[in-house]
Design a protein around this motif. Sequence first.
Motif, short mmCIF file in Angstrom:
data_model
loop_
_atom_site.label_atom_id
_atom_site.label_comp_id
_atom_site.label_asym_id
_atom_site.label_seq_id
_atom_site.Cartn_x
_atom_site.Cartn_y
_atom_site.Cartn_z
N GLU A 203 0.83 -1.20 0.00
CA GLU A 203 0.00 0.00 0.00
C GLU A 203 0.86 1.26 0.00
O GLU A 203 0.58 2.23 -0.71
N LYS A 206 2.24 1.75 -3.43
CA LYS A 206 1.22 2.29 -4.33
C LYS A 206 1.02 3.78 -4.10
O LYS A 206 0.92 4.57 -5.06
N GLN A 207 0.93 4.17 -2.83
CA GLN A 207 0.74 5.58 -2.52
C GLN A 207 1.92 6.41 -3.01
O GLN A 207 1.76 7.53 -3.52
N ARG A 208 3.13 5.85 -2.86
CA ARG A 208 4.30 6.58 -3.34
C ARG A 208 4.27 6.76 -4.85
O ARG A 208 4.58 7.84 -5.38
N GLU A 210 1.56 6.75 -6.77
CA GLU A 210 0.49 7.68 -7.10
C GLU A 210 0.94 9.13 -6.87
O GLU A 210 0.68 10.02 -7.68
#
Length: 247
Positions: A203, A206-208, A210
């Motif tokens: 997660e 993914k956030q990084r 995005e």
Amino acid sequence: MEPSTSRSRTGGGSGGREDCWSEGATETLIEAWGDRYVSVKGGNLRQKDWKEVADEVNSRRSGGPKKTDIQCKNRIDTLKKKYKVEKAKPPPSKWQFYRRLDSLISSATTASGAAGSVTLTVRPKSKSKSKSQSEELSGGSDSSWSGGDGDAGFDQRAVKKQHRMEDVGCSDGAACRELARAILKFVEIYEKVESSKQIQMVELEKQRMEFTKELEFERMNMFMAAQLEMEKKKSLKKRAKDASGSG
């Protein structure tokens, strides 16, 4: 009769010369050595003890060369050899130092033998104790093997012993099962924690990504906006220049 002085070859302490011992010096030597000899139960004296013996002998002498620890030891060895010779002869011995040496050596031997006898009296007790323990473990005394009530008593003890062994086996098995359950539960919890960590890491990745994508998109928008603004300014300048030229 023993002469008033005796001569004995000493070792390295006197360089090979003859050493004279008077009756008084010999008696002093025997007394100084005897107490220590009895205290060690007939064992060997240490070098420190021999030095103390020599100091005591020299302190009681009025004159003459001082005796060394080696000379004292050699003199005692000579006296002990003489004592053995006199001991082998029919009694009584006419040697003047025999009675005192016999008393000291006998006392040391008795003390050593007493210490050994204590050890011998203790050992049978331990053997009898171990024997009684072995009889208890084997199911009792020989009377248990006799006929009648003895056989019944032995059978009951055998059944009870078997039950105790089964109980111990069951308790051990239950303990093993409990331990296995605890280990499996620990492994399960560990796997859940590791899985949760992996999910969190995915997660976060993914956030990084995005955030990086959005940042790149914003940078491109800003770049395009700047390019459009520059084109507009160029177009306005060109129009103004054309208008001034035609006028």
